[in-house]
Design a protein around this motif. Sequence first.
Motif, PDB file in Angstrom:
ATOM      1  N   SER A 109       0.806  -1.218   0.000  1.00 54.11           N
ATOM      2  CA  SER A 109       0.000   0.000   0.000  1.00 54.11           C
ATOM      3  C   SER A 109       0.843   1.272   0.000  1.00 54.11           C
ATOM      4  O   SER A 109       0.310   2.372  -0.161  1.00 54.11           O
ATOM      5  CB  SER A 109      -0.926   0.014   1.224  1.00 54.11           C
ATOM      6  N   LEU A 110       2.150   1.136   0.165  1.00 55.26           N
ATOM      7  CA  LEU A 110       3.019   2.317   0.131  1.00 55.26           C
ATOM      8  C   LEU A 110       3.065   2.892  -1.277  1.00 55.26           C
ATOM      9  O   LEU A 110       2.933   2.168  -2.264  1.00 55.26           O
ATOM     10  CB  LEU A 110       4.420   1.956   0.620  1.00 55.26           C
ATOM     11  N   PRO A 111       3.283   4.204  -1.409  1.00 58.41           N
ATOM     12  CA  PRO A 111       3.197   4.851  -2.717  1.00 58.41           C
ATOM     13  C   PRO A 111       4.386   4.525  -3.626  1.00 58.41           C
ATOM     14  O   PRO A 111       5.419   4.014  -3.170  1.00 58.41           O
ATOM     15  CB  PRO A 111       3.165   6.343  -2.364  1.00 58.41           C
ATOM     16  N   PRO A 112       4.269   4.830  -4.935  1.00 51.45           N
ATOM     17  CA  PRO A 112       5.319   4.504  -5.902  1.00 51.45           C
ATOM     18  C   PRO A 112       6.689   5.083  -5.566  1.00 51.45           C
ATOM     19  O   PRO A 112       7.712   4.506  -5.961  1.00 51.45           O
ATOM     20  CB  PRO A 112       4.777   5.097  -7.209  1.00 51.45           C
ATOM     21  N   ALA A 113       6.748   6.214  -4.841  1.00 52.65           N
ATOM     22  CA  ALA A 113       8.041   6.819  -4.510  1.00 52.65           C
ATOM     23  C   ALA A 113       8.921   5.890  -3.687  1.00 52.65           C
ATOM     24  O   ALA A 113      10.146   6.061  -3.660  1.00 52.65           O
ATOM     25  CB  ALA A 113       7.839   8.141  -3.765  1.00 52.65           C
ATOM     26  N   THR A 114       8.326   4.904  -3.015  1.00 48.91           N
ATOM     27  CA  THR A 114       9.111   3.977  -2.191  1.00 48.91           C
ATOM     28  C   THR A 114       9.633   2.785  -2.988  1.00 48.91           C
ATOM     29  O   THR A 114      10.293   1.908  -2.421  1.00 48.91           O
ATOM     30  CB  THR A 114       8.281   3.479  -0.997  1.00 48.91           C
ATOM     31  N   GLU A 115       9.339   2.749  -4.273  1.00 53.49           N
ATOM     32  CA  GLU A 115       9.868   1.685  -5.126  1.00 53.49           C
ATOM     33  C   GLU A 115      11.393   1.689  -5.049  1.00 53.49           C
ATOM     34  O   GLU A 115      12.031   2.743  -5.105  1.00 53.49           O
ATOM     35  CB  GLU A 115       9.427   1.902  -6.575  1.00 53.49           C
ATOM     36  N   GLY A 116      11.983   0.531  -4.922  1.00 52.27           N
ATOM     37  CA  GLY A 116      13.443   0.430  -4.850  1.00 52.27           C
ATOM     38  C   GLY A 116      13.974   0.337  -3.440  1.00 52.27           C
ATOM     39  O   GLY A 116      15.129  -0.046  -3.227  1.00 52.27           O
ATOM     40  N   ILE A 117      13.157   0.680  -2.437  1.00 51.16           N
ATOM     41  CA  ILE A 117      13.586   0.534  -1.042  1.00 51.16           C
ATOM     42  C   ILE A 117      13.508  -0.939  -0.654  1.00 51.16           C
ATOM     43  O   ILE A 117      12.516  -1.621  -0.928  1.00 51.16           O
ATOM     44  CB  ILE A 117      12.709   1.381  -0.104  1.00 51.16           C
ATOM     45  N   THR A 118      14.552  -1.445  -0.022  1.00 55.79           N
ATOM     46  CA  THR A 118      14.585  -2.831   0.444  1.00 55.79           C
ATOM     47  C   THR A 118      14.642  -2.870   1.973  1.00 55.79           C
ATOM     48  O   THR A 118      14.843  -1.843   2.632  1.00 55.79           O
ATOM     49  CB  THR A 118      15.814  -3.567  -0.113  1.00 55.79           C
ATOM     50  N   LEU A 119      14.527  -4.069   2.522  1.00 55.11           N
ATOM     51  CA  LEU A 119      14.650  -4.218   3.962  1.00 55.11           C
ATOM     52  C   LEU A 119      16.039  -3.794   4.428  1.00 55.11           C
ATOM     53  O   LEU A 119      16.187  -3.214   5.518  1.00 55.11           O
ATOM     54  CB  LEU A 119      14.363  -5.656   4.391  1.00 55.11           C
ATOM     55  N   HIS A 120      17.045  -4.074   3.632  1.00 53.69           N
ATOM     56  CA  HIS A 120      18.411  -3.628   3.947  1.00 53.69           C
ATOM     57  C   HIS A 120      18.460  -2.117   4.131  1.00 53.69           C
ATOM     58  O   HIS A 120      19.102  -1.616   5.068  1.00 53.69           O
ATOM     59  CB  HIS A 120      19.357  -4.064   2.826  1.00 53.69           C
ATOM     60  N   HIS A 121      17.783  -1.375   3.268  1.00 48.16           N
ATOM     61  CA  HIS A 121      17.781   0.085   3.384  1.00 48.16           C
ATOM     62  C   HIS A 121      17.089   0.537   4.670  1.00 48.16           C
ATOM     63  O   HIS A 121      17.536   1.496   5.317  1.00 48.16           O
ATOM     64  CB  HIS A 121      17.084   0.714   2.173  1.00 48.16           C
ATOM     65  N   LEU A 122      16.001  -0.135   5.039  1.00 50.09           N
ATOM     66  CA  LEU A 122      15.328   0.224   6.282  1.00 50.09           C
ATOM     67  C   LEU A 122      16.231  -0.017   7.485  1.00 50.09           C
ATOM     68  O   LEU A 122      16.324   0.818   8.388  1.00 50.09           O
ATOM     69  CB  LEU A 122      14.043  -0.592   6.453  1.00 50.09           C
ATOM     70  N   LEU A 123      16.891  -1.158   7.515  1.00 50.40           N
ATOM     71  CA  LEU A 123      17.750  -1.517   8.646  1.00 50.40           C
ATOM     72  C   LEU A 123      18.895  -0.542   8.835  1.00 50.40           C
ATOM     73  O   LEU A 123      19.314  -0.265   9.965  1.00 50.40           O
ATOM     74  CB  LEU A 123      18.304  -2.931   8.444  1.00 50.40           C
ATOM     75  N   SER A 124      19.411  -0.012   7.745  1.00 47.02           N
ATOM     76  CA  SER A 124      20.620   0.826   7.789  1.00 47.02           C
ATOM     77  C   SER A 124      20.333   2.320   7.676  1.00 47.02           C
ATOM     78  O   SER A 124      21.259   3.124   7.558  1.00 47.02           O
ATOM     79  CB  SER A 124      21.585   0.406   6.679  1.00 47.02           C
ATOM     80  N   HIS A 125      19.066   2.712   7.705  1.00 47.16           N
ATOM     81  CA  HIS A 125      18.674   4.133   7.604  1.00 47.16           C
ATOM     82  C   HIS A 125      19.127   4.754   6.282  1.00 47.16           C
ATOM     83  O   HIS A 125      19.486   5.932   6.227  1.00 47.16           O
ATOM     84  CB  HIS A 125      19.236   4.946   8.779  1.00 47.16           C
ATOM     85  N   THR A 126      19.101   3.975   5.230  1.00 46.35           N
ATOM     86  CA  THR A 126      19.480   4.488   3.908  1.00 46.35           C
ATOM     87  C   THR A 126      18.295   4.461   2.942  1.00 46.35           C
ATOM     88  O   THR A 126      18.483   4.462   1.730  1.00 46.35           O
ATOM     89  CB  THR A 126      20.656   3.680   3.329  1.00 46.35           C
ATOM     90  N   SER A 127      17.082   4.444   3.479  1.00 45.76           N
ATOM     91  CA  SER A 127      15.883   4.348   2.638  1.00 45.76           C
ATOM     92  C   SER A 127      15.442   5.681   2.067  1.00 45.76           C
ATOM     93  O   SER A 127      14.811   5.739   1.013  1.00 45.76           O
ATOM     94  CB  SER A 127      14.728   3.751   3.447  1.00 45.76           C
ATOM     95  N   GLY A 128      15.706   6.775   2.799  1.00 50.25           N
ATOM     96  CA  GLY A 128      15.210   8.078   2.386  1.00 50.25           C
ATOM     97  C   GLY A 128      13.750   8.323   2.716  1.00 50.25           C
ATOM     98  O   GLY A 128      13.165   9.320   2.274  1.00 50.25           O
ATOM     99  N   LEU A 129      13.147   7.449   3.517  1.00 45.21           N
ATOM    100  CA  LEU A 129      11.732   7.607   3.862  1.00 45.21           C
ATOM    101  C   LEU A 129      11.446   8.928   4.574  1.00 45.21           C
ATOM    102  O   LEU A 129      12.282   9.441   5.327  1.00 45.21           O
ATOM    103  CB  LEU A 129      11.273   6.467   4.770  1.00 45.21           C
ATOM    104  N   VAL A 130      10.253   9.422   4.373  1.00 41.30           N
ATOM    105  CA  VAL A 130       9.780  10.608   5.088  1.00 41.30           C
ATOM    106  C   VAL A 130       9.627  10.260   6.576  1.00 41.30           C
ATOM    107  O   VAL A 130       9.255   9.149   6.938  1.00 41.30           O
ATOM    108  CB  VAL A 130       8.441  11.071   4.502  1.00 41.30           C
ATOM    109  N   ASP A 131       9.918  11.209   7.442  1.00 46.68           N
ATOM    110  CA  ASP A 131       9.794  11.016   8.885  1.00 46.68           C
ATOM    111  C   ASP A 131       8.317  11.133   9.289  1.00 46.68           C
ATOM    112  O   ASP A 131       7.708  12.185   9.105  1.00 46.68           O
ATOM    113  CB  ASP A 131      10.607  12.063   9.640  1.00 46.68           C
ATOM    114  N   TYR A 132       7.788  10.063   9.850  1.00 44.63           N
ATOM    115  CA  TYR A 132       6.357  10.079  10.173  1.00 44.63           C
ATOM    116  C   TYR A 132       6.014  11.144  11.203  1.00 44.63           C
ATOM    117  O   TYR A 132       4.910  11.710  11.193  1.00 44.63           O
ATOM    118  CB  TYR A 132       5.882   8.698  10.632  1.00 44.63           C
TER     119      TYR A 132
END
Length: 332
Positions: free
Chosen positions: A93-116
């Motif tokens: 359900s996450l938007p298209p801008a998150t395409e390309g983000i992997t679990l590795h990126h989440l774990l290492s803070h390299t995803s670029g996600l917006v701060d909730y």
Amino acid sequence: MYDVPVLQPTIDQLMARYAGDVPGASLLVLKDGEPVVRRGYGLSELERGVEAGPATNYRLASITKQFTAAAILLLAENGALDLDDPLRQWLPSLPPATEGITLHHLLSHTSGLVDYEEVIPPTMTAQLRDADVLRLLEGQDRTHFAPGSGYRYSNSGYALLALIVERASEQDFQSFLRDRIFLPLGMHDTLAYVQDGPGIAHRAYGYSWVDGQWTRTDQSQTSAVLGDGGIYSSIDDLAKWDAALYDDRLLGDESRRLAFTAVTPTDAPAVEYGYGWRITGDSVWHSGETMGFRNVIVRWPQRRLTVILLSNRNDPEPYRTALEIAEPWLAD
């Protein structure tokens, strides 16, 4: 080898701000797997005058992230997920801008996600849960940078990891942590706290210095988000966690190597980030800061030395104090 009784006055001086009828702290120094300093200072609850001690449970805040990372690594070991899985494979359900983000990126803070925390609408006043973080991010079709191209500390990423643990394990996050990490390690008083779940034994309540006095500030709007900061634990239970990080009783060699291997520089000089751990020289560490609590765990694995300082107050910052406490053993 340093004589701890000789060092105790120096340690007490470093911990003096926590002593007395004030919000306190619990301090643990482990050397070669043995507690050489283990004690509390001050109070875990001002209103009833409850003293802080080794069994006092504090809200760990972002020290929680190493447990969230461990949960993901356990599931990867079991083949329930892969660290290179796309984020949207698990949370479509996450938007298209998150395409390309992997679990590795989440774990290492390299995803670029917006701060909730920065996109909570004024009309949303109730405490948030991890699922609420997902709903907030579903409306943010943007990121700060392309996945893997930068570093930005992300509570959003770790809240989403908790949801992925739930989907991959078919258990709620708090139950997975209990069944797969806490109980196997004998961490019987540690839990990811939810309001309708088990209570917190020996609970410390958080305080902040406001207008010249200590004021209880135990919960904020984001305190119920589990993946980025919702675990309560004590120095006694964290000693068991520390011991498990030296061998394969919980995580295999490769998983522990991944957790403690630098993936990216951070925005702090000489600090890199692995999976739920900061890395500085020969130390691995993490701080935890939330309204009314400030904590740190610092490990020097090659020296078999760990300092854990948990406190139920908004000040002072404990990392430098932990480093000063460790100095005699580091110089030995």
